[in-house]
Design a protein around this motif. Structure first.
Motif, PDB file in Angstrom:
ATOM      1  N   LEU A   1       0.835  -1.535  -0.226  1.00 19.77           N
ATOM      2  CA  LEU A   1       0.126  -0.247  -0.184  1.00 19.77           C
ATOM      3  C   LEU A   1       1.001   1.253   0.085  1.00 19.77           C
ATOM      4  N   ARG A   2       0.577   2.052  -0.847  1.00 20.53           N
ATOM      5  CA  ARG A   2       0.979   3.386  -0.747  1.00 20.53           C
ATOM      6  C   ARG A   2       0.731   4.334   0.148  1.00 20.53           C
ATOM      7  N   VAL A   3       1.483   4.382   0.878  1.00 17.75           N
ATOM      8  CA  VAL A   3       1.608   5.357   2.193  1.00 17.75           C
ATOM      9  C   VAL A   3       1.820   7.294   2.183  1.00 17.75           C
ATOM     10  N   SER A   4       0.853   7.806   2.483  1.00 21.05           N
ATOM     11  CA  SER A   4       1.836   9.033   2.403  1.00 21.05           C
ATOM     12  C   SER A   4       2.021   9.578   3.169  1.00 21.05           C
ATOM     13  N   ALA A   5       2.626  10.398   4.183  1.00 22.60           N
ATOM     14  CA  ALA A   5       3.089  10.806   4.983  1.00 22.60           C
ATOM     15  C   ALA A   5       3.660  12.343   5.476  1.00 22.60           C
ATOM     16  N   VAL A   6       3.568  12.840   6.937  1.00 21.43           N
ATOM     17  CA  VAL A   6       5.182  13.803   6.966  1.00 21.43           C
ATOM     18  C   VAL A   6       5.794  13.652   7.360  1.00 21.43           C
ATOM     19  N   LEU A   7       7.287  14.883   7.327  1.00 23.22           N
ATOM     20  CA  LEU A   7       7.635  14.158   8.810  1.00 23.22           C
ATOM     21  C   LEU A   7       7.699  14.578   9.726  1.00 23.22           C
ATOM     22  N   ASP A   8       7.484  14.415  10.823  1.00 27.61           N
ATOM     23  CA  ASP A   8       7.008  15.107  12.088  1.00 27.61           C
ATOM     24  C   ASP A   8       6.915  14.391  12.945  1.00 27.61           C
ATOM     25  N   SER A   9       8.011  14.421  14.198  1.00 31.46           N
ATOM     26  CA  SER A   9       8.459  14.004  15.449  1.00 31.46           C
ATOM     27  C   SER A   9       7.547  14.033  16.166  1.00 31.46           C
ATOM     28  N   PRO A  10       7.009  12.714  16.907  1.00 36.50           N
ATOM     29  CA  PRO A  10       7.728  11.405  16.721  1.00 36.50           C
ATOM     30  C   PRO A  10       6.371  10.642  16.035  1.00 36.50           C
ATOM     31  N   TYR A  11       5.871  11.059  15.221  1.00 36.64           N
ATOM     32  CA  TYR A  11       4.768  10.070  14.218  1.00 36.64           C
ATOM     33  C   TYR A  11       6.015   9.356  13.317  1.00 36.64           C
ATOM     34  N   LEU A  12       7.119  10.034  12.307  1.00 33.46           N
ATOM     35  CA  LEU A  12       7.612  10.041  11.302  1.00 33.46           C
ATOM     36  C   LEU A  12       8.794  10.318  11.252  1.00 33.46           C
ATOM     37  N   MET A  13      10.205   9.626  11.623  1.00 31.78           N
ATOM     38  CA  MET A  13      10.923  10.598  11.258  1.00 31.78           C
ATOM     39  C   MET A  13      12.570   9.681  10.977  1.00 31.78           C
ATOM     40  N   LEU A  14      13.219  10.051  10.156  1.00 26.86           N
ATOM     41  CA  LEU A  14      14.068   9.898   9.101  1.00 26.86           C
ATOM     42  C   LEU A  14      15.062   9.187  10.270  1.00 26.86           C
ATOM     43  N   ASN A  15      15.999   7.480  10.106  1.00 25.59           N
ATOM     44  CA  ASN A  15      16.446   6.948  10.869  1.00 25.59           C
ATOM     45  C   ASN A  15      17.822   7.595   9.651  1.00 25.59           C
ATOM     46  N   ARG A  16      19.034   6.781  10.795  1.00 24.58           N
ATOM     47  CA  ARG A  16      20.433   6.793  10.077  1.00 24.58           C
ATOM     48  C   ARG A  16      20.298   6.485   8.741  1.00 24.58           C
ATOM     49  N   ASP A  17      20.179   5.054   8.840  1.00 26.70           N
ATOM     50  CA  ASP A  17      20.442   4.164   7.399  1.00 26.70           C
ATOM     51  C   ASP A  17      18.879   4.449   6.569  1.00 26.70           C
ATOM     52  N   GLY A  18      18.372   5.577   6.414  1.00 30.61           N
ATOM     53  CA  GLY A  18      17.325   5.805   5.514  1.00 30.61           C
ATOM     54  C   GLY A  18      15.983   5.323   5.790  1.00 30.61           C
ATOM     55  N   SER A  19      15.767   4.366   7.085  1.00 27.86           N
ATOM     56  CA  SER A  19      14.471   4.567   6.819  1.00 27.86           C
ATOM     57  C   SER A  19      13.787   4.927   7.714  1.00 27.86           C
ATOM     58  N   TYR A  20      12.299   4.936   7.875  1.00 28.94           N
ATOM     59  CA  TYR A  20      11.276   5.149   8.747  1.00 28.94           C
ATOM     60  C   TYR A  20      11.419   5.082   9.867  1.00 28.94           C
TER      61      TYR A  20
ATOM     62  N   TYR B   1       5.467   6.525  16.024  1.00 32.32           N
ATOM     63  CA  TYR B   1       5.074   6.601  15.987  1.00 32.32           C
ATOM     64  C   TYR B   1       4.181   5.454  14.550  1.00 32.32           C
ATOM     65  N   LEU B   2       4.027   6.248  13.231  1.00 26.01           N
ATOM     66  CA  LEU B   2       3.150   5.956  11.961  1.00 26.01           C
ATOM     67  C   LEU B   2       3.703   4.310  11.970  1.00 26.01           C
TER      68      LEU B   2
ATOM     69  N   TRP C   1       6.052   5.818  22.253  1.00 25.76           N
ATOM     70  CA  TRP C   1       6.762   7.614  21.570  1.00 25.76           C
ATOM     71  C   TRP C   1       6.316   8.825  22.647  1.00 25.76           C
ATOM     72  N   PHE C   2       5.525   8.561  23.394  1.00 26.39           N
ATOM     73  CA  PHE C   2       5.349   9.787  24.739  1.00 26.39           C
ATOM     74  C   PHE C   2       5.653   9.885  25.829  1.00 26.39           C
ATOM     75  N   GLU C   3       6.082   8.710  26.553  1.00 32.19           N
ATOM     76  CA  GLU C   3       6.039   8.708  27.947  1.00 32.19           C
ATOM     77  C   GLU C   3       7.962   8.018  27.733  1.00 32.19           C
ATOM     78  N   GLN C   4       7.568   6.777  27.575  1.00 30.63           N
ATOM     79  CA  GLN C   4       8.867   5.936  28.067  1.00 30.63           C
ATOM     80  C   GLN C   4       9.932   7.034  26.938  1.00 30.63           C
ATOM     81  N   GLN C   5      10.162   7.016  26.079  1.00 33.76           N
ATOM     82  CA  GLN C   5      10.965   8.381  25.499  1.00 33.76           C
ATOM     83  C   GLN C   5      11.818   9.724  25.640  1.00 33.76           C
ATOM     84  N   ALA C   6      10.387   9.741  26.800  1.00 33.52           N
ATOM     85  CA  ALA C   6      10.489  11.095  26.994  1.00 33.52           C
ATOM     86  C   ALA C   6      11.935  11.569  27.924  1.00 33.52           C
ATOM     87  N   GLU C   7      12.527  12.867  27.209  1.00 33.97           N
ATOM     88  CA  GLU C   7      13.961  13.153  28.063  1.00 33.97           C
ATOM     89  C   GLU C   7      13.364  13.604  29.310  1.00 33.97           C
ATOM     90  N   CYS C   8      12.708  14.746  29.736  1.00 36.84           N
ATOM     91  CA  CYS C   8      12.617  15.386  30.413  1.00 36.84           C
ATOM     92  C   CYS C   8      11.693  14.961  31.444  1.00 36.84           C
TER      93      CYS C   8
END
Length: 492
Positions: free
Chosen positions: A31-50, A53-54, A394-401
C-alpha cells in the motif's frame, strides 16, 4: 429450467469468491502511504529508513506498505480554487492508498474518508519554561498589596507624620504651648516632638494605641481621618492575606510565574503567537466565532514571520529565541506539544487547553475497499491495548524530561489578585480631606488665638511714669494719720 438456475448459482458463487480473493490480494499488496516528517510520528533514521509512531502502528496492522513523503510537506491545505495539497491532495488525486495521521475535520471529510479514531487530540499552549522564583517568607508577606499600594502607604505615612508635627508645634492650643506656660508638665509638652509624632502615627497604624492625644480641633480631625485610613488598610490586608493563604502560596517552596495560562492571556498581551499554517489549528481559529480566537488569529497572520510557520520545529525555535523578550507562544495539537516539551534541553512547558477536541485517524480515498478491514484492525488494536502501548512508548518512555507540564496546571488553584491602588481610592480621599480640613482649622485656631491675645493686651492699663505720679493730685485718698488729742490736767 433447473439446470439454468444451477448454472447461475455456480456462476455467482465463483464471482463472489473471485471478489473476495481480489480484495484479499489488494489488502495484502503493498500500500502507498503518504506521510509527513513530524516527530515522533515519522522520523528519518540514520540508515535512511523511517521510524516512529506511524511505522510501528502500520506494522501492528499487519499490512505491507511503502511510505512516501507528501511533495509539499503539508497535511491537507485547501486552495481557493477548491483543490487540495498535502496528504489530502495525494489521496484525492489517487496518488496514495492511505495517509496518516490526519486530524478529522469537516472540509477534509468532503473529499476523503477517515478510519476509526486512533488518538484523541486537543490544542495546547507550548511556552518557554520560566525560571524558578525563590521567594522568601518576608517577600511573600508583601504579596497582598500591589507595589503601588505600598508606595502609597509610605507617602501617606510621611505626609501625615510631618503635617501632624507642624500642627502640634505651631498650634497655640497644644501641649507645647501649655508646657511653656506651665499649664502642663514638661513630659506632656514633649509628647509630639518630630520623633514622637512619627511614633504616634506608627503606633496607631499598628493598632497599638498612644499615650497622649492631640488637644486642638485641627489635629484631632487629621488623626481621626488617619485612623479611618488605617482601619481600611489593615482590614484589607488581613482579608487578602487570608485569601492568599488559601491558594497554598505559603506552603510551596518555589513558584513558576507563567506569562500566560489561557487563550485570553495571549489575546490581550504583547506576546507573539503562532500555529502551523494551513492545518486544522489554522482552520479552527479562522472560522471560530469567538472574539478571543479572532484576535489571536489576526495576531498570527499579521506576524512578520507567519509564512515560515510550516513545522512544529520552527515554532519551537521561535519560542527559544524570544524567551527573554515579550515571549512567543506556539498553539499546537496536544500530542505534539507533549512530545516537544519532553525533549532536551527541557526548557518548554505544555499547557493543555480543554477545547477543540478532535481525533487523529488514517485518511483514505473516497469509497476505498480498505476502510472496512482497516477499521476492524484498529478496533481490535484498541481493545487489546496495543495502540495505548505505542502511545506510551513514543510519548512517555522516550521522554527526556520529567517536568513536562507545570505542576500548577495539574490541579485547580483559586485565582489570587493583589489589591491595586484603585481599591484604596476612598481611603486616600478621606486622608486628603482630613489633611485639608485639619490644616484649615489649625490656621483658624492660630488666628483666633492671636486676635484674642491682642484684644487682651489692649484692655490692660499702661503703667504711669514717676512725673505723672507726682503731678497727679491725691484724690480719693483718706488721711490715715491718727488724730492726737491733748488732754489738759485740771488738777493743779
Amino acid at each position: 429450467m433447473g439446470t439454468r438456475v444451477n448454472v447461475l448459482l455456480v456462476t455467482l458463487f465463483v464471482i463472489g469468491n473471485l471478489c473476495s480473493i481480489c480484495a484479499e490480494v489488494q489488502t495484502k499488496s503493498t500500500l502507498r502511504v503518504s506521510a509527513v516528517l513530524d516527530s515522533p510520528y515519522l522520523m528519518l533514521n540514520r540508515d535512511g529508513s523511517y521510524v516512529g509512531y506511524l511505522p510501528d502502528l502500520l506494522d501492528k496492522l499487519n499490512i505491507t506498505y511503502n511510505i512516501s513523503l507528501a511533495p509539499d510537506s503539508q497535511y491537507g491545505v485547501q486552495y481557493p480554487n477548491g483543490s487540495w495539497a498535502g496528504m489530502v491532495g495525494e489521496l484525492a488525486n489517487g496518488n496514495a492508498d492511505i495517509a496518516g495521521l490526519l486530524t478529522v475535520i469537516t472540509p477534509r471529510s468532503g473529499v476523503i474518508d477517515f478510519s476509526y479514531p486512533v488518538m484523541p487530540v486537543s490544542l495546547s499552549l507550548l511556552i518557554s519554561k520560566p525560571s524558578v522564583i525563590n521567594i522568601s517568607t518576608l517577600a511573600r508577606l508583601l504579596y497582598p498589596f500591589n507595589l503601588s499600594v505600598w508606595v502609597m502607604v509610605i507617602v501617606v505615612f510621611v505626609v501625615v507624620g510631618t503635617v501632624l508635627y507642624v500642627m502640634m508645634r505651631f498650634n497655640p492650643y497644644e501641649w507645647r504651648r501649655m508646657a511653656r506656660d506651665h499649664e502642663a508638665t514638661v513630659q506632656e509638652g514633649e509628647s509630639f516632638t518630630c520623633l514622637n509624632s512619627f511614633f504616634f502615627v506608627t503606633s496607631t497604624l499598628m493598632w497599638q494605641g498612644y499615650n497622649q492625644a492631640p488637644r486642638s480641633i485641627g489635629a484631632r480631625v487629621l488623626v481621626v481621618t488617619w485612623w479611618i485610613f488605617t482601619i481600611i488598610l489593615i482590614v484589607s490586608y488581613t482579608a487578602n492575606l487570608t485569601n492568599l493563604c488559601s491558594t497554598g502560596f505559603f506552603t510551596s517552596s518555589n513558584e513558576r510565574e507563567l506569562p500566560v495560562k489561557s487563550l485570553s492571556d495571549i489575546a490581550y498581551s504583547d506576546m507573539r503567537v503562532g500555529f502551523l499554517q494551513g492545518g486544522a489549528t489554522h482552520r479552527f481559529f479562522r472560522e471560530s466565532k469567538s472574539s478571543v480566537d479572532q484576535k489571536i488569529y489576526k495576531k498570527v497572520i499579521n506576524d512578520a514571520k507567519y509564512n515560515e510557520f510550516e513545522t512544529a520545529e520552527y515554532l519551537v525555535e521561535q519560542i527559544r529565541r524570544n524567551r527573554y523578550g515579550n515571549g512567543f507562544v506556539a498553539i499546537v495539537e496536544s500530542p505534539t506539544s507533549r512530545y516537544m516539551a519532553s525533549r532536551k534541553p527541557c526548557d518548554l512547558i505544555d499547557l493543555k487547553q480543554d477545547f477543540s477536541h478532535s481525533y487523529f485517524a488514517f485518511g483514505l480515498p473516497k469509497g476505498s475497499s480498505l476502510e472496512k478491514n482497516l477499521n476492524f484492525a484498529l478496533v481490535k488494536l484498541t481493545e487489546t491495548g496495543e495502540i495505548h502501548k505505542l502511545e506510551k512508548k513514543w510519548f512517555e518512555q522516550q521522554a527526556e524530561c520529567s517536568d513536562v507540564r507545570n505542576p500548577v496546571t495539574q490541579r485547580e488553584r483559586p485565582r489570587f489578585y493583589s489589591l491595586d491602588l484603585a481599591t484604596f481610592s476612598s481611603a486616600i480621599l478621606i486622608v486628603l480631606l482630613g489633611l485639608v480640613i485639619g490644616v484649615f482649622i489649625c490656621l483658624v485656631e492660630i488666628c483666633v488665638y492671636r486676635r484674642t491675645k491682642s484684644h487682651a493686651n489692649d484692655d490692660e492699663t499702661k503703667p504711669m511714669t514717676v512725673q505723672e505720679t507726682a503731678d497727679k493730685p491725691d484724690e480719693g485718698i483718706e488721711d490715715v494719720t491718727p488724730a492726737i488729742h491733748v488732754y489738759e490736767d485740771n488738777t493743779s
